[in-house]
Design a protein around this motif. Structure first.
Motif, short mmCIF file in Angstrom:
data_model
loop_
_atom_site.label_atom_id
_atom_site.label_comp_id
_atom_site.label_asym_id
_atom_site.label_seq_id
_atom_site.Cartn_x
_atom_site.Cartn_y
_atom_site.Cartn_z
N UNK A 260 0.82 -1.21 0.00
CA UNK A 260 0.00 0.00 0.00
C UNK A 260 0.85 1.26 0.00
N UNK A 261 2.15 1.11 0.20
CA UNK A 261 3.03 2.27 0.31
C UNK A 261 4.13 2.25 -0.74
N UNK A 262 4.50 3.45 -1.19
CA UNK A 262 5.69 3.64 -2.01
C UNK A 262 6.63 4.53 -1.22
N UNK A 263 7.90 4.41 -1.47
CA UNK A 263 8.88 5.19 -0.72
C UNK A 263 9.11 6.54 -1.38
N UNK A 264 8.99 7.60 -0.61
CA UNK A 264 9.23 8.95 -1.12
C UNK A 264 10.73 9.25 -1.07
N UNK A 265 11.21 9.89 -2.12
CA UNK A 265 12.63 10.22 -2.19
C UNK A 265 12.78 11.69 -2.58
N UNK A 266 13.93 12.26 -2.31
CA UNK A 266 14.19 13.64 -2.68
C UNK A 266 14.30 14.54 -1.48
N UNK A 267 15.01 15.63 -1.65
CA UNK A 267 15.26 16.58 -0.55
C UNK A 267 13.98 17.23 -0.07
N UNK A 268 13.12 17.66 -1.00
CA UNK A 268 11.88 18.34 -0.63
C UNK A 268 10.96 17.38 0.11
N UNK A 269 10.85 16.15 -0.39
CA UNK A 269 10.00 15.16 0.26
C UNK A 269 10.49 14.86 1.68
N UNK A 270 11.80 14.79 1.85
CA UNK A 270 12.36 14.53 3.17
C UNK A 270 12.11 15.69 4.11
N UNK A 271 12.25 16.92 3.61
CA UNK A 271 11.99 18.09 4.44
C UNK A 271 10.52 18.15 4.83
N UNK A 272 9.64 17.84 3.88
CA UNK A 272 8.20 17.85 4.17
C UNK A 272 7.87 16.80 5.23
N UNK A 273 8.51 15.63 5.12
CA UNK A 273 8.27 14.56 6.09
C UNK A 273 8.74 14.97 7.48
N UNK A 274 9.87 15.67 7.57
CA UNK A 274 10.38 16.12 8.86
C UNK A 274 9.44 17.14 9.50
N UNK A 275 8.95 18.06 8.68
CA UNK A 275 8.00 19.05 9.20
C UNK A 275 6.74 18.37 9.69
N UNK A 276 6.23 17.44 8.90
CA UNK A 276 5.00 16.74 9.27
C UNK A 276 5.19 15.92 10.54
N UNK A 277 6.35 15.31 10.69
CA UNK A 277 6.62 14.53 11.90
C UNK A 277 6.61 15.42 13.14
N UNK A 278 7.00 16.68 12.97
CA UNK A 278 7.04 17.60 14.12
C UNK A 278 5.66 18.17 14.45
N UNK A 279 4.76 18.21 13.47
CA UNK A 279 3.42 18.79 13.72
C UNK A 279 2.38 17.73 14.05
N UNK A 280 2.65 16.48 13.66
CA UNK A 280 1.65 15.42 13.86
C UNK A 280 1.62 14.98 15.32
N UNK A 281 0.67 15.53 16.08
CA UNK A 281 0.55 15.20 17.50
C UNK A 281 -0.08 13.83 17.71
#
Length: 328
Positions: A260-281
């Motif tokens: 069900x999942x594909x792996x996201x790659x790239x600098x922007x995708x990684x930055x977005x994932x880091x931001x989301x990890x910090x906001x996802x309570x």
């Protein structure tokens, strides 16, 4: 959509289009602020947030779906206010619950919010239905509009992955899975939408929007309480019975890739994932209070937004009246 389904240019283009549409929607709402009731807009957003937590099984497929809510929102609030309301639900789902990728947020707003409130509602639902309507016609048009909105969104997903060069999802195979499963989900949403609208028509017919610019009924306290209680019941009780089967998009991906999942790659995708990890309570709704928290946050955000616009409009109108009186 997860970030892995999009390339950075497509994601940025989607974000730009979504931001533009939200800007237009804000201007439209501001212009017609007298038609907006902050409490109603907030509680409708909370209701749709809760309703989206309830995945229903699609018989014989191993897949599930949930309502989008765009046709329902547009019928009560009007298309532009509905677009902002549904976009707010998607934003909260993304930031607080890590539901959908942050980089993909713009495309998700286009695929779900725009396709239902700004395409299916004005082009299908509103031309075919006038309130009050007979139950059979209300159900038929709700199903048709819901199917059009979901199929349009499914086609957008296929097109976005193709433009992104996601070779793991061949366009023809992906479309052949996405379109039929979202047809079934659209029919399920149409039935649910028709039932809710029929109830509103029987109890508070003045709330149903007939044409752009029509004022919303001022006496809506009972309706606000009704939808608020319904959102609470759905989020705390009914959501616990939701299907655990993969949704239509996940099911389509799984039937092609085996996962069900594909792996996201790239600098922007990684930055977005880091931001989301910090906001996802509460990532993946892993807390028993997720439904209540999400509904309350959506309600508060929309209430504050619409109240701010309404207040600004009211002050401007009062100033115009005062200037006119002074000239007299």
């Amino acid at each position: 959509m997860a970030d892995a389904l999009l390339s950075t240019p497509v994601a940025l283009a989607g974000a730009g289009i979504a931001a533009t549409l939200l800007g237009v929607a804000g201007a439209k709402i501001k212009k017609n602020a007298d038609d907006i009731n902050p409490a109603l807009m907030g509680v409708m957003g909370a209701f749709v947030f809760a309703a989206q937590m309830v995945n229903f099984s699609i018989p014989g497929t191993g897949s599930s779906g949930h309502i989008v809510g765009g046709i329902l929102l547009a019928s009560v609030l009007g298309p532009w206010a509905a677009f902002v309301t549904l976009s707010s639900v998607l934003i909260i789902q993304c930031l607080v619950f890590a539901d959908g990728g942050l980089m993909a947020l713009g495309c998700n707003i286009i695929n779900m919010a725009a396709m239902s409130t700004l395409v299916a509602y004005p082009l299908v639902f509103r031309p075919l239905l006038r309130f009050p309507a007979k139950l059979w016609k209300l159900m038929a048009v709700s199903c048709l509009a819901s199917v059009v909105g979901l199929e349009a969104g499914a086609l957008c997903v296929v097109a976005e992955t193709e433009l992104s060069g996601v070779t793991a999802l061949p366009t023809a195979d992906f479309a052949m899975l996405m379109l039929p499963i979202h047809l079934a989900i659209g029919l399920g949403e149409g039935i649910a939408t028709g039932m809710v609208l029929y109830f509103v028509q029987r109890t508070r017919p003045a709330l149903l929007v007939r044409e752009e610019g029509r004022r919303t009924a001022k006496s809506i306290k009972a309706t606000v309480w009704g939808f608020g209680i319904a959102a609470l019941v759905i989020a705390t009780v009914i959501a616990s019975f939701a299907s655990s089967d993969p949704d239509g998009l996940e099911w389509s991906i799984m039937n092609i890739t085996g996962s069900t999942d594909l792996e996201s790659v790239g600098t922007v995708a990684e930055a977005a994932r880091n931001v989301q990890n910090s906001t996802a309570l509460m990532p993946d709704y892993d807390n028993s209070l997720s439904g209540i928290v999400g509904a309350v946050v959506v309600l508060a955000l929309l209430w504050a937004f619409s109240a701010l616009i309404t207040r600004h409009r009211s002050k401007k109108a009062a100033a115009v009246v005062s200037n006119t009186d002074n000239k007299k």
